[in-house]
Design a protein around this motif. Structure first.
Motif, PDB file in Angstrom:
ATOM      1  N   ARG B 186      27.057  63.822 123.582  1.00 50.37           N
ATOM      2  CA  ARG B 186      26.861  62.948 122.043  1.00 50.37           C
ATOM      3  C   ARG B 186      28.464  62.593 122.043  1.00 50.37           C
ATOM      4  O   ARG B 186      29.351  62.919 122.293  1.00 50.37           O
ATOM      5  N   THR B 187      28.577  61.763 120.994  1.00 53.61           N
ATOM      6  CA  THR B 187      29.923  61.153 120.437  1.00 53.61           C
ATOM      7  C   THR B 187      29.505  60.730 119.055  1.00 53.61           C
ATOM      8  O   THR B 187      28.484  60.444 118.599  1.00 53.61           O
ATOM      9  N   ALA B 188      30.939  60.793 118.186  1.00 51.27           N
ATOM     10  CA  ALA B 188      30.772  60.424 116.863  1.00 51.27           C
ATOM     11  C   ALA B 188      32.157  59.502 116.475  1.00 51.27           C
ATOM     12  O   ALA B 188      32.422  59.207 115.384  1.00 51.27           O
ATOM     13  N   ASP B 189      32.602  58.909 117.720  1.00 54.01           N
ATOM     14  CA  ASP B 189      33.687  58.115 117.433  1.00 54.01           C
ATOM     15  C   ASP B 189      33.565  56.766 117.110  1.00 54.01           C
ATOM     16  O   ASP B 189      34.476  56.153 116.703  1.00 54.01           O
ATOM     17  N   VAL B 190      32.207  56.214 116.783  1.00 49.85           N
ATOM     18  CA  VAL B 190      31.970  55.100 116.111  1.00 49.85           C
ATOM     19  C   VAL B 190      31.746  55.357 114.662  1.00 49.85           C
ATOM     20  O   VAL B 190      30.425  55.772 114.677  1.00 49.85           O
ATOM     21  N   GLU B 191      32.529  55.308 113.699  1.00 50.69           N
ATOM     22  CA  GLU B 191      32.011  55.365 112.240  1.00 50.69           C
ATOM     23  C   GLU B 191      31.568  56.568 112.084  1.00 50.69           C
ATOM     24  O   GLU B 191      30.581  56.664 111.203  1.00 50.69           O
ATOM     25  N   GLN B 192      31.932  57.649 112.807  1.00 52.27           N
ATOM     26  CA  GLN B 192      31.377  58.855 112.588  1.00 52.27           C
ATOM     27  C   GLN B 192      29.951  59.477 112.482  1.00 52.27           C
ATOM     28  O   GLN B 192      29.361  59.903 111.912  1.00 52.27           O
ATOM     29  N   THR B 193      29.352  58.296 113.258  1.00 52.13           N
ATOM     30  CA  THR B 193      27.791  58.213 113.456  1.00 52.13           C
ATOM     31  C   THR B 193      27.599  58.937 114.852  1.00 52.13           C
ATOM     32  O   THR B 193      27.801  58.414 115.688  1.00 52.13           O
TER      33      THR B 193
ATOM     34  N   SER C 149      44.996  58.527 115.793  1.00 47.40           N
ATOM     35  CA  SER C 149      45.635  58.688 114.355  1.00 47.40           C
ATOM     36  C   SER C 149      44.856  60.265 114.066  1.00 47.40           C
ATOM     37  O   SER C 149      45.137  60.506 112.834  1.00 47.40           O
ATOM     38  N   HIS C 150      44.338  60.726 114.891  1.00 51.34           N
ATOM     39  CA  HIS C 150      43.749  62.002 114.697  1.00 51.34           C
ATOM     40  C   HIS C 150      43.677  62.796 115.639  1.00 51.34           C
ATOM     41  O   HIS C 150      43.362  62.378 116.829  1.00 51.34           O
ATOM     42  N   VAL C 156      39.530  57.442 114.524  1.00 55.34           N
ATOM     43  CA  VAL C 156      38.918  57.351 113.229  1.00 55.34           C
ATOM     44  C   VAL C 156      39.146  56.235 112.181  1.00 55.34           C
ATOM     45  O   VAL C 156      38.516  56.098 111.395  1.00 55.34           O
ATOM     46  N   HIS C 157      40.183  55.635 112.524  1.00 61.90           N
ATOM     47  CA  HIS C 157      40.645  54.643 111.782  1.00 61.90           C
ATOM     48  C   HIS C 157      40.227  53.440 111.832  1.00 61.90           C
ATOM     49  O   HIS C 157      40.265  52.410 111.369  1.00 61.90           O
ATOM     50  N   LYS C 158      39.115  53.292 112.842  1.00 61.45           N
ATOM     51  CA  LYS C 158      38.629  52.122 113.212  1.00 61.45           C
ATOM     52  C   LYS C 158      37.366  51.909 112.641  1.00 61.45           C
ATOM     53  O   LYS C 158      36.573  52.920 112.647  1.00 61.45           O
TER      54      LYS C 158
END
Lengths: 256, 210, 472
Positions: B186-193, C149-150, C156-158
């Motif tokens: 899994r990943t949450a790297d795009v908009e924490q989703t 940035s983290h 996280v800033h994108k």
């Protein structure tokens, strides 16, 4: 068994001394109501935080010595401020790590130091106050008081005993208000952002009044509230508990 | 002086001492030889229940078979349910199962074109819904390249906490890779989703045996 | 990595006005904070584990030489090699040599903050290697030519839109021309593109969350599986790590893992926690055939002997920055180097020098929330203050501030004089401000009155009134 009642020395704090003496007089009234005698030694100016947090240890040491000497004959040292109280209680000992004699003195001194509301509840065992303040009030947890002195329930317990007072909790009451002493002057943009978030949380509660235990935080938040045209009034918790709110709120003109 | 000597020397200098004495070393050796057991989170007495509960919580699925010989049959049913071709890459230990001609299986490291892999677990952990896989037991690529990864876990293999797995592992040599796997990739790297199937498998399924 | 810490103030101001960044930050902040809280609330043993974690690290640091030597001998026993690097340059040099010897063309990388610390990618690319970041967040910022940035969530800033633009621009070369919109689409395209890179890599470089002395293992904690593909597929596997990562045993690592997952992302365990020990064994069908561990010092041995020793306990979870009101307002790039937020404000001056990084320990209210949430109980505010003390002793404080402090101190040490002067000054201020209650502007307090009113003093100091009452 001591025959004289315990003597409390009031540590006024520089902000209270300069900007809001009413807080000092409120503190005196409360401590006397609790059955203790209060005196204010005159050889006090500041606890030394501004110097300490700027990295000037020598000046801090001198101020610490001055404070400890001024208060050496008191059974309790009480300050209407969490950050000043924690400076006296936890940080003076750090200053004298390398000097056993002064360290011992600082340790003995530390044991006698208290923040006002926790002194009233934890030492005086005060359960309620005889104050009247029929307003919707929200409480901000100042950082040092909360995290270093463990002040959370004590002011709330006393505020809840005030006649007519409706205490509402804001979201993120424990989040910093952005004052941080010289921080708000050195990094004003960041400080403004943080205090703006705090103001938004205050407004969300629909509270009429904001209170806290630290005047620095209160002046910071009052300043932002007033600049943004808010109607929220700001009082120090000591003023509310001592029923000494018949003066303009912090930052408010006469007659407002 | 080599960097190694420099670094070790600076460490000792900063700690305000020279080389450790023989006594001090023997105390440290004893600690290494008998690793202390620290505080462990409480686990349900029903290990299988906690294990399967946690599995589902982390987005993995599971099914039950009574015994090993039913595995190929269960596998076929799963692959048909997921509309996947009946082709799997498996680890060598599973070769001995009663495979039928319906399923094509390969015993090797995984390739990018593999869609489904099946591996046998070394152990499982009820505390977190984790399966432990060893490279000495099944090739590591089986755990990561295919989109669907099926793990065979025997109920008796489910331990309460991870420390038990280490105890068991200490009975043999450390393999090149120990994978502790808790749910699919899994990943949450795009908009924490949260999105499943970042680089590793999109689907993790456990077949519980016993 | 380029050093921009001296420009902290300007960068912070820009960050505060960047609406897209602010949107990304508030989304991230809430997520991290809530998830962590849920995870630790579900674990009654959390406080005990924090104490234990602190004790484990303290014990290890007291015996760091022993544990590093033990780790090294175990790695060698399993067919690996250990390289010691005092400085960033040396670490880069070692990795360049290993990569050249391997005749590498493509190098895949798992996320490594130590790699950023030594500017590894720049060194490798300058030498002609193709370097591909495989952690999705790192891949995104690699495309954007930006630093992380983290420390846990580098991109996280994108926003999603920005990521969509980046992919559209850079994936044309793979024949992927569609502009994508949704999270699943973007992640799937990244999966496709990076899969081919994984398969073509000659060398894989990962970091390490922990090093285990007992077994000579390096541990990585990931969710994507990219670290595993990086350390398994290529023929040569390099672990770029630092000396304070070592812990004695697998059991010790387990305690720290319980703290790390929850504090970082609110997970009990990440999808993949991998223990890598040596090279592919006889009979194993995959795995790297060369295994190298590069151990970096870069100032950590100095920290071991000074006031910053406790910082070596850091397990790089990111909880401190997630809860920091300053980081939450300005994001990671304002800090100007590898490590942002509270932990970055302690580390950066130690690694790039106090003069260059001076703003970082000063841009804090010392609210203490970081220390409160740190799983390893690191006294971060104390160390931030220590930097300020060091800066004062080294005369790094800006002249005006230093003089203001000196003047104030002169009076504060002389109560009688202070009180006389204060009485006068406050009397004036009170008189001037009493009508309105606040000042909209005050000379010498422009920083305050820029965005706040200044509450007018009551008009007579407490001490003046007290003295008056006493003599009455």
């Amino acid at each position: 068994m001591p025959t004289t009642p315990p003597k409390v020395g009031l540590f006024v704090t520089c902000l209270v001394d300069l900007f809001r003496p009413n807080v000092g007089f409120s503190a005196i009234k409360l401590i006397e109501q609790a059955g203790y005698s209060v005196d204010v030694p005159e050889q006090q100016t500041c606890c030394g935080q501004p110097a300490y947090n700027s990295g000037d240890v020598p000046t801090t040491r001198e101020l610490a010595r001055q404070v400890m000497t001024a208060f050496e004959n008191y059974d309790y040292v009480v300050a209407p401020s969490g950050s000043c109280a924690s400076m006296l209680k936890f940080h003076y000992v750090e200053l004298f790590k390398d000097n056993p004699v002064e360290l011992e003195k600082a340790q003995h001194f530390a044991q006698r130091c208290y923040e006002l509301t926790s002194f009233l509840t934890d030492i005086c065992e005060m359960k309620q106050v005889t104050a009247n303040f029929p307003h919707r009030v929200t409480y901000h947890d100042s950082c040092s008081g909360l995290r270093e002195m463990g002040i959370k329930q004590q002011p709330r317990q006393l505020l809840n005993s005030v006649t007519g007072l409706n205490l509402v909790e804001m979201k993120e009451s424990e989040t910093c208000c952005g004052f941080g002493g010289t921080f708000c002057l050195k990094y004003p943009d960041i400080s403004t952002r943080i205090v703006s978030d705090k103001v938004a949380n205050i407004h969300h509660t629909d509270a009429e009044v904001l209170t806290a235990g630290d005047l620095g935080c209160l002046m910071n938040m009052a300043g932002r509230l007033s600049r943004t045209g808010s109607k929220v009034q700001v009082y120090h918790v000591a003023e509310i508990l001592a029923d000494m709110t018949n003066i303009p709120a912090i930052g408010e003109a006469e007659g407002e | 002086m080599s960097s190694r000597e420099q670094i070790l020397g600076k460490i000792r200098k900063s700690l305000g001492r020279g080389v450790l004495s023989a006594e001090q070393i023997s105390v440290l050796e004893a600690r290494l030889a008998t690793p202390p057991l620290h505080e462990q989170p409480q686990v349900n007495t029903d290990l299988v229940q906690q294990f399967t509960q946690k599995l589902q919580k982390v987005g993995a699925s599971f099914s039950n078979v009574e015994n090993e010989s039913l595995i190929p049959f269960a596998l076929i049913a799963l692959l048909k349910e997921w509309e996947l071709p009946l082709q799997v890459v498996i680890d060598a230990h599973l070769q001995a199962l009663p495979w039928t001609d319906e399923v094509q299986y390969a015993v090797r490291a995984a390739q990018d074109s593999d869609k489904v892999s099946v591996t046998e677990a070394f152990a499982a952990v009820a505390e977190t819904g984790t399966v432990a896989l060893l490279s000495s037991h099944s090739p590591t690529t089986l755990n990561f390249l295919p989109e669907t990864h099926i793990v065979i876990v025997h109920r008796a293999q489910i331990a309460a906490n991870l420390e038990s797995v280490w105890e068991k592992l200490r009975q043999q040599a450390m393999p090149r890779t120990v994978n502790l796997i808790t749910g699919p990739s899994r990943t949450a790297d795009v908009e924490q989703t949260i999105q499943l199937g970042a680089h590793g498998p999109r689907r993790l399924h456990v077949i519980l045996v016993g | 990595m380029q050093i921009n810490s001296p420009q902290f103030k300007q960068r912070a101001t820009v960050a505060l006005q960047d609406m897209r960044l602010q949107k990304a930050l508030s989304k991230a902040k809430g997520g991290f904070i809530d998830k962590r809280l849920a995870a630790i609330s579900a674990l009654p043993e959390f406080e005990a584990l924090r104490e234990r974690g602190k004790a484990i690290k303290q014990h290890t640091l007291e015996n760091l030489d022993f544990y590093l030597e033990r780790f090294e001998s175990k790695v060698i026993e399993q067919g690996g090699k250990v390289h010691w690097a005092s400085s960033s340059e040396e670490a880069c040099q070692l990795i360049l040599e290993i990569s050249r010897a391997a005749n590498a063309k493509v190098i895949t990388k798992g996320k490594s903050m130590v790699g950023e610390e030594i500017s590894l990618n720049e060194a490798l690319e300058a030498d002609g290697f193709k370097v591909v970041e495989t952690d999705l967040g790192e891949y995104i910022i690699q495309l954007a030519h930006e630093p992380p940035s983290h420390i846990i969530a580098p991109a996280v800033h994108k926003t999603r839109e920005q990521i969509s633009d980046l992919f559209h621009e850079h994936h044309q070369q793979y024949g992927l021309t569609q502009k994508l919109d949704t999270v699943p689409e973007l992640v799937n395209e990244a999966r496709t593109v990076l899969r081919s890179q994984f398969l073509s890599a000659d060398v894989g470089i990962t970091g390490a969350n922990f090093l285990i002395a007992e077994t000579g293992s390096t541990v990585i904690v990931t969710n994507e599986g990219n670290g595993d593909l990086t350390n398994t597929l290529p023929r040569v596997h390099i672990v770029m790590t630092s000396i304070e990562k070592v812990v004695p045993t697998l059991n010790d690592a387990t305690t720290l893992l319980r703290l790390l997952g929850r504090s970082a992302t609110g997970q009990e365990m990440t999808s993949y926690t991998t223990f890598t020990t040596g090279v592919r064994r006889e009979g194993e069908l995959d795995g790297a055939q060369e295994f190298h561990v590069v151990l970096l010092d870069n100032g950590r041995t100095t920290m071991l002997g000074d006031e910053f020793k406790d910082m070596l306990r850091c397990i790089r979870c990111g909880a401190c920055m997630n809860h920091c009101p300053v980081y939450g307002s300005v994001g990671g790039h304002a800090y100007g180097w590898v490590y942002p937020g509270p932990m970055g404000s302690v580390l950066t001056p130690l690694m790039i020098g106090l003069k260059a990084a001076q703003d970082l320990p000063n841009a804090s209210t010392l609210c203490g929330r970081c220390e409160q949430v740190c799983p390893m109980k690191i006294p971060l505010p104390t160390m931030l203050r220590q930097h300020r003390i060091n800066a004062y002793e080294q005369d790094l404080m800006p002249t005006r501030a230093r003089w203001a402090l000196k003047i104030w101190a002169y009076f504060a040490k002389r109560p009688a004089l202070y009180q006389k002067l204060a009485s006068i000054k406050i009397g004036i201020l009170g008189f001037l401000g009493g009508g309105r209650g606040s000042f909209r502007y005050l000379p010498f307090a422009g920083a305050w009155t820029k965005n706040r009113d200044f509450p007018a003093p009551q008009g007579k100091t407490f001490m003046a009134q007290w003295k008056a009452r006493k003599s009455a």
